[in-house]
Structure formats: C-alpha cells, structure tokens
Design a protein around this motif. Structure first.
Motif, short mmCIF file in Angstrom:
data_model
loop_
_atom_site.label_atom_id
_atom_site.label_comp_id
_atom_site.label_asym_id
_atom_site.label_seq_id
_atom_site.Cartn_x
_atom_site.Cartn_y
_atom_site.Cartn_z
N ASP A 190 3.95 5.76 7.37
CA ASP A 190 3.93 5.40 5.95
C ASP A 190 5.17 4.62 5.56
OD1 ASP A 190 1.48 6.51 5.54
OD2 ASP A 190 2.18 8.25 4.39
N ARG A 191 6.32 4.97 6.15
CA ARG A 191 7.55 4.25 5.81
C ARG A 191 7.52 2.82 6.33
NH1 ARG A 191 9.83 8.97 7.94
NH2 ARG A 191 10.75 7.83 9.69
N PHE A 192 6.98 2.64 7.52
CA PHE A 192 7.04 1.33 8.18
C PHE A 192 5.92 0.40 7.71
CE2 PHE A 192 6.40 -1.55 11.85
CZ PHE A 192 7.69 -2.05 11.96
N PHE A 193 4.71 0.93 7.61
CA PHE A 193 3.56 0.11 7.25
C PHE A 193 3.21 0.19 5.76
CE2 PHE A 193 2.81 0.99 11.78
CZ PHE A 193 2.63 -0.29 12.24
N GLY A 194 3.63 1.25 5.10
CA GLY A 194 3.20 1.51 3.74
C GLY A 194 2.20 2.65 3.74
N PRO A 195 2.13 3.40 2.64
CA PRO A 195 1.25 4.57 2.59
C PRO A 195 -0.21 4.21 2.87
CG PRO A 195 2.75 4.53 0.71
CD PRO A 195 2.88 3.20 1.40
N LYS A 196 -0.86 5.11 3.59
CA LYS A 196 -2.26 4.93 3.92
C LYS A 196 -3.00 6.22 3.60
CE LYS A 196 -5.23 3.32 7.69
NZ LYS A 196 -5.26 2.82 9.07
N GLN A 197 -3.91 6.15 2.64
CA GLN A 197 -4.63 7.34 2.24
C GLN A 197 -5.83 7.60 3.15
OE1 GLN A 197 -5.46 6.36 -1.95
NE2 GLN A 197 -4.11 8.07 -2.51
N TYR A 198 -6.21 8.86 3.19
CA TYR A 198 -7.46 9.26 3.84
C TYR A 198 -7.50 8.82 5.31
CZ TYR A 198 -8.40 9.33 -1.16
OH TYR A 198 -8.30 9.53 -2.51
N CYS A 199 -6.51 9.25 6.05
CA CYS A 199 -6.47 8.94 7.49
C CYS A 199 -6.17 10.21 8.26
CB CYS A 199 -5.40 7.88 7.78
SG CYS A 199 -5.34 7.38 9.51
N GLU A 200 -6.96 10.46 9.29
CA GLU A 200 -6.79 11.65 10.14
C GLU A 200 -6.45 11.16 11.54
OE1 GLU A 200 -10.04 14.42 12.28
OE2 GLU A 200 -10.04 14.60 10.09
N GLN A 201 -5.37 11.71 12.11
CA GLN A 201 -4.93 11.31 13.45
C GLN A 201 -5.03 12.50 14.40
OE1 GLN A 201 -1.05 10.04 12.02
NE2 GLN A 201 -1.53 7.91 12.44
N ASN A 202 -5.62 12.26 15.56
CA ASN A 202 -5.80 13.31 16.56
C ASN A 202 -5.38 12.80 17.93
OD1 ASN A 202 -7.43 15.15 14.71
ND2 ASN A 202 -8.77 13.37 14.77
N VAL A 203 -4.98 13.72 18.78
CA VAL A 203 -4.72 13.41 20.19
C VAL A 203 -5.73 14.19 21.02
CG1 VAL A 203 -3.08 13.54 22.10
CG2 VAL A 203 -2.26 13.02 19.79
N PHE A 204 -6.48 13.49 21.88
CA PHE A 204 -7.44 14.12 22.78
C PHE A 204 -6.95 13.96 24.21
CE2 PHE A 204 -10.11 13.95 19.10
CZ PHE A 204 -11.01 14.99 19.27
N LEU A 205 -7.13 15.00 25.00
CA LEU A 205 -6.67 14.99 26.39
C LEU A 205 -7.86 14.77 27.30
CD1 LEU A 205 -4.19 18.00 26.21
CD2 LEU A 205 -3.86 15.61 25.56
N GLY A 206 -7.91 13.58 27.88
CA GLY A 206 -8.99 13.24 28.80
C GLY A 206 -8.52 13.43 30.23
#
Length: 283
Positions: A86-102
């Motif tokens: 958010d600091r670098f790109f600007g705030p982004k609403q409604y975003c979910e971030q996940n890490v999956f282990l393949g």
C-alpha cells in the motif's frame, strides 16, 4: 500455472469435489484456456480418481509433512512487510493474498489470480504458488534468498500488470523494439510477447526497490546486485533504469500519491531507454 488455476476453483465437501460458488466466473481469461464442457469432464474424472485412489487417506497420512512445510514457509512469510504494498503502490481495496505450497510441482513459482464475491464486493485473490522445498539438517527448509524475493515478486504482479496494461499504447513501441531481436529467447522463457517482458521487468524492479528499503533482511549473502544479474540474464535489459526511476517515486511521496500518479514518469523512462546500449547475444 493453469493446473493450479483449475484446482483453485474446486473444494472437497463430504468426499465430493464441487465448484466454489463465490468465485467470479471467467475471471483472468480462465474460460479461454478451458471450455466449460471440458472442465465438467475433468471434474468427473478427478472425482473418480479421488474416490478410487482413496486419496483422502493418502492426504491424512501425509499431514505431518504438510504441517512441516507450512511451518517452514510461515517463518518466511512472517518476514514480509505486507504494508509495503500500500505504501509503494497506493492503497488497494478488496484484495486477498495467499501463499500455496506446491511441493509436487517442481521448481516453478507463479501467481494464480481469481476474484470472489463477498458482501456485495468483488475481492481480488492473488495466490503465490511456491514450488518444491529444500531440506536443511533433515528439516523442510525454504531459503530466504530465493523464497522471499519470489513471494514479493508474485504479489507484485497484481499491482504492476494492470498499470502496464493501462499505459501500454504509450510504451509498446519501445517494448517491441527491445523484444524483437530477442524474441526466440523470450519465448523459450514463456514470455510470449513484449507486454509479458515489460510486466516482468516492472515487477522485478519493484522487488529490488522492496529489498533496498528493507536492508535488515538476511538473504544468506544474496545481494541486490545478484538479483539484478539474474534479471539481466533473463534479458530484462531495462531493469537498472526502472529501478532508478522508481527511486523518485519513493523520494517524492507527496508529489506522487500512488504508483498510478507516477506512471507518466515511468513511461518517460521506458521511452528514453537506448536499446543499442546493450549487447544482444545471438543465443
């Protein structure tokens, strides 16, 4: 990345593989890559395999391994400053971030994008799918020197790609001028057009700006210059120029409130790049 994009659309409920009802259908060109009829056939075959192989038992038998992988990755994820986005790109609403282990997908890493509906809002889902792990002293291990930059890289795509696409008409000529002499190489790396190369260059430059702003990170001796050299071997020839110009964005937060506000300066830097300034190996 497509097998994981397919898998992300399903859930297992009481032994049945079912569609996730909250996902936005057709997002991210999904149905350009598989027809709905073939997806339905695949789902039936997958259900048969799941039942015939007694896969739930197999999964349960391996839960200790999965837990060990999750714990090892968690130590890496805990090191990431997610507020930086958010600091670098600007705030982004409604975003979910996940890490999956393949852990069975080899050494590849990639992002899978979806959207879901939640409380009347479309929420963007960005999944960083990480490839196989290592072992250290007999334990599952994800080295920070390769794990942290990759996770940061994959999440960057959801910010960088749309921005590049918005300004594409203004940078496409320069991007094509760079791409054409190296087209065979880029395609061998799965970068099938100039936009892909610009997306990767922008993303990688932002990764390096992240690393530069977090000198406390211990990457086992892996340096920023090491990152740049890897990018240059991938023929992301603009990488140093983009890293430099992005420093102006960080130095002038009042002038450039968001990365979108900064894009005119980014366009200028891309178009000022001298393609003849680097040697282009014939490989």
């Amino acid at each position: 990345d497509f097998p994981m994009a397919v898998a992300r659309r399903f859930s297992i409920v009481n032994g049945k593989i079912v569609y996730k009802k909250d996902l936005v259908a057709g997002y991210s060109d999904y149905y350009k890559r598989i027809s709905k009829a073939n997806e339905k056939k695949f789902l039936a075959l997958l259900q048969k395999f799941y039942t015939d192989s007694r896969f739930q038992k197999f999964y349960n038998n391996h839960l200790p391994l999965y837990k060990e992988c999750e714990e090892a990755m968690q130590t890496m994820v805990d090191k990431i400053d997610f507020g930086w986005y958010d600091r670098f790109f600007g705030p982004k609403q409604y975003c979910e971030q996940n890490v999956f282990l393949g852990i069975l997908i080899g050494g590849a890493n990639y992002a899978v994008h979806n959207k879901k509906s939640a409380k009347g809002k479309d929420v963007e889902i960005v999944d960083a799918v990480m490839g196989c792990c290592s072992r250290k002293d007999g334990r599952i291990y994800y080295g920070p020197e390769y794990t942290l930059p990759i996770i940061i890289h994959e999440f960057n795509h959801s910010y960088c790609n749309p921005l590049n696409e918005e300004v594409w008409e203004k940078i496409s000529d320069k991007a094509t001028e760079l791409y054409t002499p190296n087209e065979e190489f880029y395609k061998s790396e799965a970068y099938g057009n100039p936009l892909y190369v610009m997306n990767e260059t922008f993303v990688e430059a932002c990764v390096i700006r992240y690393l530069m702003s977090h000198p406390e990170l211990d990457l086992n001796g892996f340096t920023i210059e090491d990152c740049i050299q890897i990018d240059l071997r991938k023929k992301f020839y603009m990488i140093r120029d983009i890293i430099k110009v992005l420093g102006e964005r960080e130095a002038n937060p009042d002038l450039y409130k968001t990365m979108r506000d900064f894009m005119p300066r980014y366009i200028e830097a891309v178009n000022n790049y001298k393609v003849e300034s680097h040697k282009q190996p014939k490989d």
